[in-house]
Scaffold this motif. Structure first.
Motif, PDB file in Angstrom:
ATOM      1  N   MET A  77      -9.167  14.136   0.311  1.00  0.00           N
ATOM      2  CA  MET A  77      -8.468  12.770   0.080  1.00  0.00           C
ATOM      3  C   MET A  77      -9.499  11.575   0.432  1.00  0.00           C
ATOM      4  O   MET A  77     -10.047  11.524   1.471  1.00  0.00           O
ATOM      5  CB  MET A  77      -7.224  12.256   0.990  1.00  0.00           C
ATOM      6  N   GLY A 101       0.384   4.101  -1.389  1.00  0.00           N
ATOM      7  CA  GLY A 101      -0.400   5.259  -1.480  1.00  0.00           C
ATOM      8  C   GLY A 101       0.011   6.106  -2.770  1.00  0.00           C
ATOM      9  O   GLY A 101       0.899   6.186  -3.454  1.00  0.00           O
ATOM     10  N   SER A 144      -6.174  12.126  -3.901  1.00  0.00           N
ATOM     11  CA  SER A 144      -6.469  13.461  -3.443  1.00  0.00           C
ATOM     12  C   SER A 144      -7.251  14.169  -4.638  1.00  0.00           C
ATOM     13  O   SER A 144      -6.787  13.942  -5.846  1.00  0.00           O
ATOM     14  CB  SER A 144      -5.206  14.202  -3.333  1.00  0.00           C
ATOM     15  N   GLY A 172      -6.917   6.964  -0.717  1.00  0.00           N
ATOM     16  CA  GLY A 172      -5.777   7.825  -0.680  1.00  0.00           C
ATOM     17  C   GLY A 172      -5.466   8.703  -1.992  1.00  0.00           C
ATOM     18  O   GLY A 172      -4.420   9.241  -2.013  1.00  0.00           O
ATOM     19  N   LYS A 214       0.938   9.905  -3.876  1.00  0.00           N
ATOM     20  CA  LYS A 214       1.478  11.050  -3.226  1.00  0.00           C
ATOM     21  C   LYS A 214       1.936  11.938  -4.415  1.00  0.00           C
ATOM     22  O   LYS A 214       2.398  11.541  -5.737  1.00  0.00           O
ATOM     23  CB  LYS A 214       2.736  10.643  -2.482  1.00  0.00           C
ATOM     24  N   GLN A 231       0.883  -1.065  -0.083  1.00  0.00           N
ATOM     25  CA  GLN A 231      -0.069   0.034  -0.129  1.00  0.00           C
ATOM     26  C   GLN A 231       0.855   1.112  -0.049  1.00  0.00           C
ATOM     27  O   GLN A 231       0.968   1.921   1.046  1.00  0.00           O
ATOM     28  CB  GLN A 231      -0.944   0.011   1.115  1.00  0.00           C
TER      29      GLN A 231
END
Length: 137
Positions: free
Chosen positions: A124, A78, A130, A128, A80, A76
């Motif tokens: 978000m 994420g 955004s 995860g 970013k 996981q």
């Protein structure tokens, strides 16, 4: 040149698609599972139980096509360094979508007036990802 977002959900792609259908009216146009591959996958490429996971899919949100997969790892990491931006015609529509995307997620910047928009916010989602919502009237 065409640039498109490709999201990796690490085992939660189908759950994300269901969520985006409900929250954003997303329409899935293509979905292939690892088990659909006509060629055998290299030994050890997938975690156990990933055969039925999403290898590749395309879905449309409004006028935009997004691609996604479960990837080949259950890690996981994420999302970013980026946000997906949605332009909306009204604050009421922004509020509806912001609330839907924020269910199980986290508000990063509440919806509010800015010098460039009567209504802007960042949320978000539970996966995860955004999202920046921007109203242009």
């Amino acid at each position: 040149m065409l640039v498109q977002a490709y999201l990796f959900f690490h085992g939660r792609c189908e759950e994300a698609l269901t969520f985006y259908r409900q929250a954003l009216g997303a329409e899935v146009s293509e979905l292939l599972r690892f088990s659909d591959s006509p060629d055998p996958l290299p030994e050890g490429m997938l975690p156990p139980g990933y055969e039925s996971k999403v290898m590749h899919c395309c879905f449309r949100i409004g006028e935009t096509q997004v691609m996604a997969s479960d990837g080949c790892s259950a890690e996981q990491p994420g999302f970013k360094g980026f946000s997906l931006s949605i332009t909306l015609p009204s604050a009421a529509e922004a509020d509806r979508i912001f609330t839907a995307l924020g269910e199980g997620g986290q508000v990063q910047m509440p919806l509010g007036k800015t010098f460039w928009s009567p209504c802007f916010g960042i949320v978000m989602d539970r996966f995860g990802v955004s999202w920046m919502l921007n109203v242009i009237e």
